[in-house]
Design a protein around this motif. Structure first.
Motif, PDB file in Angstrom:
ATOM      1  N   ARG A  99     -55.017  13.109  44.679  1.00 41.82           N
ATOM      2  CA  ARG A  99     -54.551  12.502  45.925  1.00 41.82           C
ATOM      3  C   ARG A  99     -53.601  11.349  45.619  1.00 41.82           C
ATOM      4  NH1 ARG A  99     -60.045  13.381  46.533  1.00 41.82           N
ATOM      5  NH2 ARG A  99     -60.628  14.818  48.215  1.00 41.82           N
ATOM      6  N   PHE A 100     -52.786  11.014  46.630  1.00 40.28           N
ATOM      7  CA  PHE A 100     -51.843   9.904  46.472  1.00 40.28           C
ATOM      8  C   PHE A 100     -51.730   9.179  47.806  1.00 40.28           C
ATOM      9  CE2 PHE A 100     -47.820   7.722  46.317  1.00 40.28           C
ATOM     10  CZ  PHE A 100     -47.639   7.383  44.981  1.00 40.28           C
ATOM     11  N   PRO A 101     -52.023   7.864  47.849  1.00 42.20           N
ATOM     12  CA  PRO A 101     -51.902   7.094  49.086  1.00 42.20           C
ATOM     13  C   PRO A 101     -50.578   6.331  49.140  1.00 42.20           C
ATOM     14  CG  PRO A 101     -53.171   5.844  47.503  1.00 42.20           C
ATOM     15  CD  PRO A 101     -52.726   7.104  46.793  1.00 42.20           C
ATOM     16  N   ILE A 102     -50.149   6.003  50.343  1.00 41.49           N
ATOM     17  CA  ILE A 102     -48.981   5.133  50.517  1.00 41.49           C
ATOM     18  C   ILE A 102     -49.203   4.307  51.778  1.00 41.49           C
ATOM     19  CG2 ILE A 102     -47.663   6.902  51.766  1.00 41.49           C
ATOM     20  CD1 ILE A 102     -45.125   5.698  50.526  1.00 41.49           C
ATOM     21  N   GLU A 103     -48.846   3.039  51.696  1.00 38.44           N
ATOM     22  CA  GLU A 103     -49.111   2.101  52.785  1.00 38.44           C
ATOM     23  C   GLU A 103     -47.886   1.938  53.681  1.00 38.44           C
ATOM     24  OE1 GLU A 103     -50.548  -2.582  53.357  1.00 38.44           O
ATOM     25  OE2 GLU A 103     -49.945  -1.810  51.401  1.00 38.44           O
ATOM     26  N   GLY A 104     -48.124   1.682  54.948  1.00 37.32           N
ATOM     27  CA  GLY A 104     -47.065   1.382  55.903  1.00 37.32           C
ATOM     28  C   GLY A 104     -47.648   0.676  57.114  1.00 37.32           C
ATOM     29  N   MET A 105     -46.797   0.074  57.905  1.00 35.19           N
ATOM     30  CA  MET A 105     -47.260  -0.654  59.085  1.00 35.19           C
ATOM     31  C   MET A 105     -47.019   0.164  60.348  1.00 35.19           C
ATOM     32  SD  MET A 105     -46.057  -4.456  60.336  1.00 35.19           S
ATOM     33  CE  MET A 105     -46.522  -5.181  58.755  1.00 35.19           C
ATOM     34  N   TYR A 106     -47.968   0.088  61.284  1.00 38.70           N
ATOM     35  CA  TYR A 106     -47.814   0.722  62.599  1.00 38.70           C
ATOM     36  C   TYR A 106     -46.756  -0.051  63.373  1.00 38.70           C
ATOM     37  CZ  TYR A 106     -49.348   1.965  67.415  1.00 38.70           C
ATOM     38  OH  TYR A 106     -49.411   2.363  68.729  1.00 38.70           O
ATOM     39  N   THR A 107     -45.607   0.595  63.604  1.00 40.16           N
ATOM     40  CA  THR A 107     -44.472  -0.110  64.181  1.00 40.16           C
ATOM     41  C   THR A 107     -44.325   0.094  65.692  1.00 40.16           C
ATOM     42  OG1 THR A 107     -43.079   1.764  63.519  1.00 40.16           O
ATOM     43  CG2 THR A 107     -43.139  -0.152  62.050  1.00 40.16           C
ATOM     44  N   ARG A 108     -44.475   1.328  66.162  1.00 38.15           N
ATOM     45  CA  ARG A 108     -44.276   1.580  67.593  1.00 38.15           C
ATOM     46  C   ARG A 108     -44.710   3.003  67.925  1.00 38.15           C
ATOM     47  NH1 ARG A 108     -37.589   1.954  67.702  1.00 38.15           N
ATOM     48  NH2 ARG A 108     -37.427   3.362  65.907  1.00 38.15           N
ATOM     49  N   ASN A 109     -44.749   3.309  69.232  1.00 38.09           N
ATOM     50  CA  ASN A 109     -45.015   4.655  69.721  1.00 38.09           C
ATOM     51  C   ASN A 109     -43.695   5.335  70.066  1.00 38.09           C
ATOM     52  OD1 ASN A 109     -47.778   4.185  69.559  1.00 38.09           O
ATOM     53  ND2 ASN A 109     -47.931   3.550  71.708  1.00 38.09           N
ATOM     54  N   LEU A 110     -43.672   6.650  69.926  1.00 39.13           N
ATOM     55  CA  LEU A 110     -42.495   7.431  70.286  1.00 39.13           C
ATOM     56  C   LEU A 110     -42.917   8.547  71.226  1.00 39.13           C
ATOM     57  CD1 LEU A 110     -40.861   7.819  66.744  1.00 39.13           C
ATOM     58  CD2 LEU A 110     -40.311   6.115  68.479  1.00 39.13           C
ATOM     59  N   ILE A 111     -42.203   8.705  72.333  1.00 33.97           N
ATOM     60  CA  ILE A 111     -42.454   9.782  73.284  1.00 33.97           C
ATOM     61  C   ILE A 111     -41.320  10.797  73.160  1.00 33.97           C
ATOM     62  CG2 ILE A 111     -42.870  10.431  75.681  1.00 33.97           C
ATOM     63  CD1 ILE A 111     -44.991   8.601  74.597  1.00 33.97           C
ATOM     64  N   ALA A 112     -41.681  12.043  72.862  1.00 35.52           N
ATOM     65  CA  ALA A 112     -40.677  13.098  72.658  1.00 35.52           C
ATOM     66  C   ALA A 112     -40.720  14.117  73.788  1.00 35.52           C
ATOM     67  CB  ALA A 112     -40.891  13.775  71.309  1.00 35.52           C
ATOM     68  N   GLY A 113     -40.858  13.641  75.014  1.00 40.03           N
ATOM     69  CA  GLY A 113     -40.859  14.532  76.161  1.00 40.03           C
ATOM     70  C   GLY A 113     -42.255  14.982  76.544  1.00 40.03           C
ATOM     71  N   LYS A 114     -42.297  16.093  77.275  1.00 38.49           N
ATOM     72  CA  LYS A 114     -43.556  16.641  77.773  1.00 38.49           C
ATOM     73  C   LYS A 114     -43.896  17.932  77.018  1.00 38.49           C
ATOM     74  CE  LYS A 114     -44.909  14.071  81.383  1.00 38.49           C
ATOM     75  NZ  LYS A 114     -46.276  13.525  81.542  1.00 38.49           N
ATOM     76  N   SER A 115     -45.189  18.250  76.984  1.00 44.04           N
ATOM     77  CA  SER A 115     -45.622  19.522  76.424  1.00 44.04           C
ATOM     78  C   SER A 115     -45.076  20.666  77.277  1.00 44.04           C
ATOM     79  CB  SER A 115     -47.142  19.596  76.370  1.00 44.04           C
ATOM     80  OG  SER A 115     -47.694  19.408  77.662  1.00 44.04           O
TER      81      SER A 115
END
Length: 291
Positions: free
Chosen positions: A186-202
């Motif tokens: 396994r390999f981990p990588i760290e990052g910060m939660y920056t924002r939400n993205l909405i890509a339209g409707k299902s």
């Protein structure tokens, strides 16, 4: 920060191998991740990890049409042998039709007993025989979407930087892995939660297609794996990456000549916990939630 969370996530994160053979007899493989959700055999991954199965179904139709055309030409007794051969050769097959494939969920002999695929959300929920998860006692907790916070440090986990050199046996019509394949690190990588993205409707219009963005990209081999906080609670599953322009250029020297190049940042995109919680609830799939 993530040492204990890594230990937790390692217990429910497993490798997913997709191996496929083309019409031209070449073999290729891909490596992703999946999450064991509960003791009833439910697992979760990114839907795009399963795309080969849909490609196979489409290619089988195209391959059948190709073969029918060739057979029709060969059965035409009004043509000379040379004419039949030339006409048959003029119908070009696609060398990259998928003729055989295998999706390997961490162990041999695992069959899918039930599944729900949401391609527009890039999430797949599948149920396997629960005998294959005997011995697994540590299942994930899904973060309550109402309690997630921007700026939270998150970790992605999966199986990048590893090659799968599978082979295909023509006689048995089965794929084989090299004997030293396992265990896959396994390999981990760290990052910060920056924002939400909405890509339209299902497609049915009932849900937003919602993603969670992280400040670091997911790595190839982490698709379908967890994006989790320092307590091991799942915020998302890794889906894809996006390259964003930074709006300025950097100067580099190539062969003695200065060249300006646009600068970019790669960010990760994961299936949002809101989507995960909603779809698990829709199908009455048991899971633990973390407030």
């Amino acid at each position: 920060m993530f040492r204990q969370a890594y230990d937790k996530a390692s217990k429910f994160t497993q490798p997913l191998i997709v191996t496929y053979r083309f019409f031209d007899k070449t073999v290729d493989s891909g490596l992703g991740s999946f999450i064991i959700l509960n003791d009833e055999g439910w697992i979760m991954t990114a839907a795009h990890n399963l795309e080969v199965s849909f490609a196979f179904n489409q290619h089988q139709k195209e391959l059948k049409e190709y073969q029918e055309k060739v057979d029709k030409i060969n059965a035409n007794k009004q043509l000379k042998d040379s004419q039949r051969k030339n006409l048959a050769r003029s119908i070009k097959p696609n060398p990259k039709w998928v003729t055989d494939f295998m999706i390997w969920f961490g162990a041999d002999g695992i069959d899918i007993q039930e599944f729900h695929i949401y391609g527009d959300h890039d999430i797949a929920l599948l149920r396997i025989d629960k005998k294959f998860i005997q011995g697994f006692n540590d299942f994930p907790r899904i973060k309550d979407p109402n309690s997630i916070k921007w700026g939270t440090s998150l970790c992605k986990l999966g199986y990048p930087f590893y090659s799968i050199n599978a082979t295909f046996d023509e006689a048995t019509k089965k794929f084989s892995f090299p004997p030293n394949l396992l265990p896959i690190p396994r390999f981990p990588i760290e990052g910060m939660y920056t924002r939400n993205l909405i890509a339209g409707k299902s497609q049915d219009g009932t849900m937003d297609i919602m993603y969670l963005e992280t400040s670091s990209p997911g790595l190839k081999g982490q698709s379908g794996g967890p994006i989790f906080d320092s307590e091991g609670h799942i915020y998302a599953i890794q889906s894809k990456n996006v390259t964003l322009p930074l709006g300025f250029k950097g100067t580099v020297e190539i062969n003695g000549k200065k060249v300006e190049e646009n600068q970019f940042i790669n960010v990760g995109i994961g299936v949002h916990t809101q989507t995960i919680v909603t779809l698990l609830g829709k199908h009455n799939i048991k899971f633990d939630i973390a407030s």
